[in-house]
Enzyme design. Structure first.
Site, PDB file in Angstrom:
ATOM      1  N   TYR A 141      42.542  43.484  45.936  1.00  0.00           N
ATOM      2  CA  TYR A 141      43.873  43.679  45.366  1.00  0.00           C
ATOM      3  C   TYR A 141      44.121  45.141  44.996  1.00  0.00           C
ATOM      4  O   TYR A 141      45.258  45.575  44.868  1.00  0.00           O
ATOM      5  CB  TYR A 141      44.078  42.818  44.115  1.00  0.00           C
ATOM      6  CG  TYR A 141      44.075  41.325  44.363  1.00  0.00           C
ATOM      7  CD1 TYR A 141      44.150  40.812  45.645  1.00  0.00           C
ATOM      8  CD2 TYR A 141      44.017  40.427  43.307  1.00  0.00           C
ATOM      9  CE1 TYR A 141      44.144  39.443  45.869  1.00  0.00           C
ATOM     10  CE2 TYR A 141      44.022  39.064  43.522  1.00  0.00           C
ATOM     11  CZ  TYR A 141      44.078  38.572  44.796  1.00  0.00           C
ATOM     12  OH  TYR A 141      44.077  37.225  45.009  1.00  0.00           O
ATOM     13  N   ASP A 247      40.913  34.330  41.546  1.00  0.00           N
ATOM     14  CA  ASP A 247      42.343  34.036  41.471  1.00  0.00           C
ATOM     15  C   ASP A 247      42.595  32.632  42.002  1.00  0.00           C
ATOM     16  O   ASP A 247      43.252  31.794  41.374  1.00  0.00           O
ATOM     17  CB  ASP A 247      43.072  35.095  42.325  1.00  0.00           C
ATOM     18  CG  ASP A 247      44.573  35.012  42.199  1.00  0.00           C
ATOM     19  OD1 ASP A 247      45.058  34.255  41.347  1.00  0.00           O
ATOM     20  OD2 ASP A 247      45.268  35.713  42.965  1.00  0.00           O
TER      21      ASP A 247
END
Ligand code: NAD
Length: 352
Positions: A141, A247
């Site tokens: 990310y 996540d």
């Protein structure tokens, strides 16, 4: 470690945030903790309306002068057309960055009598009592990313995945310490059969494990972990994993529990600084109606006492009171019950 003063920044935020925070503060107040100092600040849409920014400087100052943050929820659909840096949710991202919060922790537990809320079979769901520690500041990310045009004219998207060893080591320490306070089992989840980033992740986890000989360490590939979480979630105690895998798996674990109004979380910096908040949002659809379930906020308070102030007994007292209230049938609308916010707060207080 117990401290003389315990400074807590209280940021209730938007929507149901202030309503559920009020109940959490009543519970905290009832514990009569010596040296507890609460300082309230504005965040999210409420801060934008009053000060023109979702994380105004005075709020950040309160965060920096405190030992931890008790956070409600932010989000206000009427502000969704603002430019991105001014949207309410930016308050959380700003606090993560400024306070160097890098380890997200989400416990997932199925309470007695609530097995039917899970999307799993009750006999599988009833065994869920796990905690996922997710690295939250690195991984794919945060890597170099973009869309480029190849020499032959095709467009190509790319996102670099990387972890430096110190980034893995610090989250590893958080995870091992957390496992020590639980059932002393830590499962590290990676994809070391394919990814070099995961290979290094695994090596550093193994190196760090030498400092925690009491913790039983295991490793699992992420694809298998996704299967095991729905097949036999009772096998897990503490899980540690990278940002992207965490996540996905932490949302999966939340659904395995089923009840969003019961799930608390923490995001920790190095040491004992943390931000504690429910995993749900500001629930604008029910804000102001007095029907939001404050249990996730109350359980966030228990996490705060445990992880920032080492007050394990007090944390357990709060968790036991919530568990008892649920067992006695005190349930909000999110659990198919009729109890309102204040009533649930009263019920937990009565069982502390
Ligand atoms: P949400 O979590 O706010 O609500 C989803 C559903 O669950 C709604 O029907 C809501 O009424 C219900 N719900 C949530 N918490 C509840 C509680 N404590 N008791 C009873 N019912 C509850 O998610 P959403 O509707 O997608 O988002 C609303 C706003 O919250 C958005 O602006 C979003 O960006 C924001 N958000 C903030 C956070 C955060 O503050 N960390 C997290 C998620 C979403």
């Amino acid at each position: 470690m117990t401290r003389n003063t315990m400074k807590v920044a209280v940021f209730a935020g938007d929507g149901i945030g202030p309503e559920i925070m009020a109940e959490a503060l009543r519970v905290l107040d009832a514990l009569n903790l010596q040296g507890l100092e609460l300082t309230e600040g504005l965040v999210g849409g409420a801060a934008y309306r009053a000060k023109g920014h979702p994380l105004p400087p005075e709020t950040l100052e309160i965060a920096k002068a405190s030992d931890c943050i008790l956070f409600g929820s932010v989000g206000d659909f009427s502000l969704d057309n603002l430019e991105r840096p001014l949207r309410p949710e930016q308050a959380i991202l700003g606090l993560r960055k400024e306070m160097k919060l890098f380890a997200n922790m989400r416990p997932a537990k199925v309470y007695k009598g609530l097995e039917h809320m899970s999307s799993l079979k009750p006999e599988v769901a009833e065994k869920i009592d796990l905690l996922i520690v997710r690295e939250a500041n690195g991984d794919v990310y945060f890597g170099n990313k973009g869309i480029r045009v190849l020499p032959d004219g095709r467009r190509q998207g790319f996102d670099d995945m990387s972890y430096a060893e110190d980034e893995v080591r610090r989250v590893a320490h958080t995870a091992f310490r957390t496992a020590m306070g639980r059932r002393k089992k830590l499962c590290s989840i990676d994809k070391a059969n394919v990814l070099d980033t995961s290979q290094l992740w695994r090596e550093v986890i193994i190196e760090t494990s030498k400092e925690y000989p009491d913790v039983e360490l295991s490793h699992m590939y992420v694809d298998n972990a996704a299967m095991q979480l729905v097949k036999d979630p009772g096998q897990f105690d503490t899980i540690v994993t990278g940002n992207m895998f965490g996540d996905i798996l932490s949302d999966q674990a939340s659904m395995c529990v089923g009840s969003i109004g019961l799930l608390a979380s923490a995001t920790m910096a190095e040491g004992t600084y943390g931000l504690y908040e429910p995993i749900h949002g500001s629930a604008p659809d029910i804000a102001g109606k007095g029907i939001a379930n404050p249990m996730a906020q109350i359980l966030s308070t228990a996490m705060m006492l445990r992880h920032s102030f080492a007050l394990e007994a007090e944390a357990k007292r709060i968790e036991a009171a919530v568990e008892k209230a649920l067992a006695d049938g005190v349930m909000g609308g999110d659990l198919g019950g009729k109890a309102g916010t204040r009533e649930i707060g009263d019920a937990v207080l009565a069982r502390l």
